[in-house]
Design a protein around this motif. Structure first.
Motif, mmCIF file in Angstrom:
data_model
loop_
_atom_site.group_PDB
_atom_site.id
_atom_site.type_symbol
_atom_site.label_atom_id
_atom_site.label_comp_id
_atom_site.label_asym_id
_atom_site.label_seq_id
_atom_site.Cartn_x
_atom_site.Cartn_y
_atom_site.Cartn_z
ATOM 1 N N VAL A 19 0.682 -1.003 -0.031
ATOM 2 C CA VAL A 19 -0.016 0.048 -0.046
ATOM 3 C C VAL A 19 0.843 1.275 -0.011
ATOM 4 O O VAL A 19 0.573 2.489 -0.687
ATOM 5 N N ILE A 20 1.920 1.317 0.803
ATOM 6 C CA ILE A 20 2.854 2.437 0.843
ATOM 7 C C ILE A 20 3.598 2.526 -0.531
ATOM 8 O O ILE A 20 3.547 3.642 -0.990
ATOM 9 N N VAL A 40 1.847 9.735 -5.092
ATOM 10 C CA VAL A 40 2.463 10.841 -4.947
ATOM 11 C C VAL A 40 3.408 11.596 -5.949
ATOM 12 O O VAL A 40 3.567 12.664 -5.936
ATOM 13 N N GLU A 41 4.490 10.431 -6.182
ATOM 14 C CA GLU A 41 5.538 10.937 -7.207
ATOM 15 C C GLU A 41 4.853 11.322 -8.428
ATOM 16 O O GLU A 41 5.434 12.360 -8.941
#
Length: 82
Positions: A2-3, A10-11
């Motif tokens: 998930v991270i 986000v990137e």
């Protein structure tokens, strides 16, 4: 897992924002050039005065306040002044 997915999202968002910022900067530069205007340079005398006094950290902080630069940019700029 998930991270990694969130990090990737986000990137991608940051990349998109960076591209958009570059586009907008280019457009503003073209407008200024078309109008025959130059971007005013910030007054850095207070930063130089702090450097003369040997207050490098305060000079970096002042540079950031005056210009809106991030820490790395401000540090590099102040170091190039002194």
């Amino acid at each position: 897992m998930v991270i990694a997915v969130l990090g990737s999202a986000v990137e991608r968002k940051i990349d998109k924002l960076n591209r958009r910022t570059t586009q907008l900067t280019r457009k503003v530069d073209l407008i200024l050039e078309h109008l025959g205007l130059e971007e005013p340079q910030p007054e850095l005398a207070p930063v130089r005065a702090l450097l003369v006094e040997g207050k490098k950290i305060h000079a970096i902080k002042a540079y950031r306040e005056i210009t809106g630069a991030d820490l790395k940019e401000a540090k590099e700029a102040v170091e190039s002044m002194g």
